[in-house]
Design an enzyme around this catalytic site. Structure first.
Site, PDB file in Angstrom:
ATOM      1  N   GLY A 191      -4.479   8.764   1.256  1.00 52.79           N
ATOM      2  CA  GLY A 191      -4.428  10.091   1.870  1.00 52.79           C
ATOM      3  C   GLY A 191      -4.306   9.992   3.376  1.00 52.79           C
ATOM      4  N   ASP A 234       0.075   4.478   1.316  1.00 51.64           N
ATOM      5  CA  ASP A 234      -1.003   5.003   2.148  1.00 51.64           C
ATOM      6  C   ASP A 234      -1.238   6.494   1.964  1.00 51.64           C
ATOM      7  OD1 ASP A 234      -1.697   2.566   3.185  1.00 51.64           O
ATOM      8  OD2 ASP A 234      -0.394   2.721   4.921  1.00 51.64           O
ATOM      9  N   TYR A 247      -4.006  -0.458  10.346  1.00 50.89           N
ATOM     10  CA  TYR A 247      -2.868   0.162  11.028  1.00 50.89           C
ATOM     11  C   TYR A 247      -3.181   1.582  11.476  1.00 50.89           C
ATOM     12  CZ  TYR A 247       1.546  -2.452  11.174  1.00 50.89           C
ATOM     13  OH  TYR A 247       2.566  -3.310  11.514  1.00 50.89           O
ATOM     14  N   GLU A 248      -2.545   1.969  12.592  1.00 46.56           N
ATOM     15  CA  GLU A 248      -2.550   3.355  13.048  1.00 46.56           C
ATOM     16  C   GLU A 248      -1.143   3.921  12.917  1.00 46.56           C
ATOM     17  OE1 GLU A 248      -6.469   2.700  14.084  1.00 46.56           O
ATOM     18  OE2 GLU A 248      -4.808   1.388  14.598  1.00 46.56           O
ATOM     19  N   ALA A 284       0.817  -1.208   0.000  1.00 45.72           N
ATOM     20  CA  ALA A 284       0.000   0.000   0.000  1.00 45.72           C
ATOM     21  C   ALA A 284       0.851   1.260   0.000  1.00 45.72           C
ATOM     22  CB  ALA A 284      -0.910   0.001   1.229  1.00 45.72           C
TER      23      ALA A 284
END
EC number: 1.4.3.-
Length: 770
Positions: free
Chosen positions: A418, A413, A497-498, A411
């Site tokens: 965005g 991101d 995910y953060e 990815a």
């Protein structure tokens, strides 16, 4: 982005600035400005916006223009600094202008809006605004002529840049709109700006949008073959099913941007009554789905193999309490942070002052937090620029499992989704402690409406342990000073995910990314083990993967606008050869090398030589005669572990080196190009730009620092991964307390600066009441 006083928690009310905006308005009224006017002058050529003016001493009594120290006061109040993010009203104006420019009703109805962002003006315009229109006024930034300073009569109108996607034609367009009548929009009147330019970009796909993701999930869950496949796995309640649409990347001609495609990953929760259950604990493997996102139809579906769903794990959830399989801890007592006299920072609009630092806070849908105009007030030297613009412009997450579907997890991101549009409202969780100043963020949704993320950016102070300490062993007396830092941050969630992005200001500046959240998992057959990941629960494994981040740093070390007096020096520690100069074989030294061209400046970290880089001013020296500069100190880092022919490296050639350096160019913003989604073009972006091999010996320098972490999942990462921190530091290198002459001792201002940094007591704040 908003920055109103009500966004302070518990109360970060900025102290009155000696040159407040209200004072500017009073001066403008004295010049004859009528606040009731609601029109903005139309765009004029740059030459008519500025004019050289002789210094004014005592203006004739007949003149109505107010003056201060020989500088004419503006004739009209300026409501937005040129770097302030677009307001909700400005975004509405931009969208309405572009929509109205559609040739037919069908074209207008099919317009979808990916991004609306401020067109950042030339650096000279920003300098004029800072010198003349916005406090704290800095007349020294004004360009001068033989007859005096160049005084602006007004600033250019603000402009917006829009990326639109046409669902009928599958075309992506970029528009530039002048926001000449934005004030009328707030009262529901005529609210169209002016289209300056528009351009169709063929063979590209813009980032995906949350509305598209939601619609894709609904389409897949309503697809009869999919429902039948889930039924074979024992799932009939579609409310339990989670469909995460992932961009297809680019692996073959089948992924060409002639179609807008997504390949969803499927997961399944176990309880319909748990609003925050960890559904990622049960990945659904063996189902292949391809969705045409333009027409929202499933165009490929195959149930390739039946892999049992992982069994429900009582420890899968991260919600507290025994009902979710765990016991809340009772051995941790409350920890309070107090600042009885309030914070030490001051905020005026988006302008922040803290200790000797000052900068502006910005925000974009793609990058998230942007830090502008970073400078340091250095005693008698005054305000000294360090960087024009700092942000994270891309991140890439490649996975190391060659099996389907994990091999296509790579990815982008920022470029595909965005970071800013996926940011959190920090009022929904206590992410920051103490006295907090919040900033809102505004952006457009897919259909052109304006959405606001309240409390999106957090500004607060933190105690940071010991700054320095020394004890005199003869007397037993000790001195210690506490360190503190100012932190500006935001946090976003991209699927599982953060990511927390932090800019810390100490006596140096440090950037940090925190990674947490939930692993992206795979299911295992009974007794199966995968060498490309870690088994973390029965029937469940986590693939190995990497996270890469790209920080773009538009530097301006000791440079005023228009100056290009920076260069980059690489420093390596070398071991001295044995001989007369090293009879004890213990000698080592620092060796500097100027990176003279773009190709020479493609560099990698080397911890064995303590390698770091210095952005140095070629004209200014400190009191010891050294050229002033700021050094980039790498933290832990890595390079891609994939082979050189890995498909994701077609789009991410910038990952091949940790450092890239280019001369500033307005068009060079994103290292993988503006549209990395389904991008078939090899090496677009940084890898292509540096082939010009431009000189860097004395230039307007942009640093591109690529840093990452290799994640081999551990059992303790489940279900929520502990925060992992990676980052880098920008440190002064002969910068602070500088004097123009080599032999001049430290001035009183220099000594005051040291005392201010070292001896201020630290007083933290109470827990934010969100």
């Amino acid at each position: 982005m908003a920055s109103t006083q009500k966004k302070t928690t518990p109360c970060c009310i900025p102290k009155a600035h000696p040159s407040s905006s209200s004072q500017v308005l009073r001066l403008a009224v004295a010049s004859g400005y009528d606040p009731s006017e609601d029109t903005v002058p139309k765009r004029a050529p740059m030459a008519t916006l500025i004019r050289p003016v002789e210094p004014i001493t005592d203006p004739p009594a007949t003149k109505t223009s107010a003056t201060t120290k020989g500088i004419s006061i503006m004739t009209r109040a300026q409501t937005s600094h040129p770097l302030d993010p677009l307001s909700a009203a400005e975004i509405s104006v931009a969208v309405a202008t572009v929509r109205s420019a559609g040739a037919t009703p069908e074209v207008r109805d099919s317009m979808r809006f990916i991004e609306v962002v401020l067109v950042e003006p030339e650096k000279q315009v920003i300098a004029m605004a800072d010198a003349y229109f916005f406090p704290p006024f800095q007349p020294s930034l004004l360009p001068r002529t033989k007859v005096g300073p160049v005084i602006p009569t007004k600033l250019p109108p603000r402009q917006a840049r829009l990326v639109s996607y046409n669902k009928r034609s599958n075309e992506t367009s970029v528009w530039i709109v002048e926001l000449s009548q934005v004030h009328a929009a707030t009262r529901g009147g005529h609210h169209r700006g002016k289209v300056i330019s528009s351009k169709v970009f063929p063979d590209v796909q813009p980032p995906m949008d949350a509305m598209e993701y939601a619609e894709c999930e609904a389409i897949v869950k309503d697809f009869p073959p999919f429902r039948e496949a889930m039924k074979k796995r024992g799932i009939e309640d579609m409310d339990l099913v989670m469909v995460d649409p992932w961009c297809v990347g680019y692996h073959s001609d089948a992924d060409a941007p002639s179609r807008r495609l997504a390949k969803p990953l499927i997961f399944c929760r176990t309880e319909s009554d748990c609003p925050i259950e960890n559904g990622y604990a049960r990945p659904v493997e063996g189902i292949h789905v391809l969705v045409d996102m333009q027409n929202m139809v499933v165009i490929e579906f195959e149930d390739r193999k039946l892999v049992p769903l992982p069994p429900a794990d009582p420890l899968r959830n991260y919600t507290p309490g025994e009902t979710r399989g765990g016991v809340d801890r009772s051995d941790v007592k409350p920890l309070q942070i107090i600042q009885p006299e309030g914070p030490s920072f001051r905020v005026s609009g988006n302008f922040v002052e803290w200790q000797k630092w000052n900068f502006r806070v910005g925000f974009t849908p793609r990058e998230g937090l942007v830090i502008y105009s970073v400078a340091y007030v250095d005693g008698s030297r005054g305000r000294r620029p360090i960087a024009h613009r700092l942000s994270f412009v891309e991140m890439v997450v490649p996975y190391g499992d060659p099996n389907d579907p994990h091999y296509r997890k790579n990815a982008f991101d920022a470029g595909e989704d965005g970071l800013g549009k996926n940011a959190h409202s920090l009022k929904k969780g206590c992410d920051c402690l103490g006295y907090i100043k919040y900033f809102d963020a505004h952006f457009t949704n897919f259909t052109g409406g304006v959405e606001t993320i309240e409390n999106c950016v957090c500004l607060h102070e933190e105690d940071h342990g010991i700054l320095w300490k020394h004890q005199d062993w003869r007397t037993g007396l000790a001195e210690v000073r506490r360190s503190r830092r100012l932190t500006v941050s935001f946090i976003c969630t991209v699927a599982n995910y953060e990511y927390g992005f932090f800019w810390h200001f100490y006596q140096a500046s440090r950037s940090e990314v925190k990674l947490t959240g939930i692993l992206s998992l795979g299911a295992l057959q009974p007794g199966e083990i995968r060498k490309y990941g870690t088994t973390i629960a029965p029937g469940l494994y986590a693939p190995v993967h990497q996270h890469f981040f790209v920080a773009r740093m538009d530097m301006a070390v000791d440079c005023k606008p228009g100056e290009a007096f920076n260069q980059v020096v690489e420093v390596n520690l070398k071991v001295e050869e044995p001989g007369k100069s090293n009879v004890h074989n213990n000698a080592f030294y620092a060796e500097e090398e100027i990176l003279r061209s773009e190709l020479q400046a493609m560099r990698d970290c080397d911890p064995l030589s303590a390698r770091h880089w210095i952005v140095r001013n070629t004209r200014n020296v400190n009191r010891t005669g050294q050229l002033t500069g700021f050094k980039l100190v790498p933290g832990s880092n890595c390079l891609p572990l994939a082979g050189s022919e890995a498909k994701f490296l077609r789009r991410a050639a910038f990952l091949k080196h940790n450092l890239w350096v280019t001369p500033y160019s307005r068009d060079e913003m994103y290292p993988g190009g503006e549209f990395p989604n389904q991008n078939p073009r090899v090496g677009e972006g940084l890898a292509t730009w540096v082939k010009q091999n431009q000189s860097l010996e004395e230039a307007d320098i942009v640093l591109w620092y690529v840093f990452g972490v290799t994640h081999v999942p551990r059992l303790e990462d489940w279900p929520i991964m502990p925060v992992e921190r990676i980052g880098f530091m920008l440190m002064p290198h002969g910068f602070f307390n500088c004097s123009p002459a080599v032999d001049v001792p430290p001035s009183a201002a220099d000594l005051e600066l040291k005392d201010d940094i070292a001896t201020k007591p630290v007083q933290n704040g109470i827990i934010a009441k969100l």
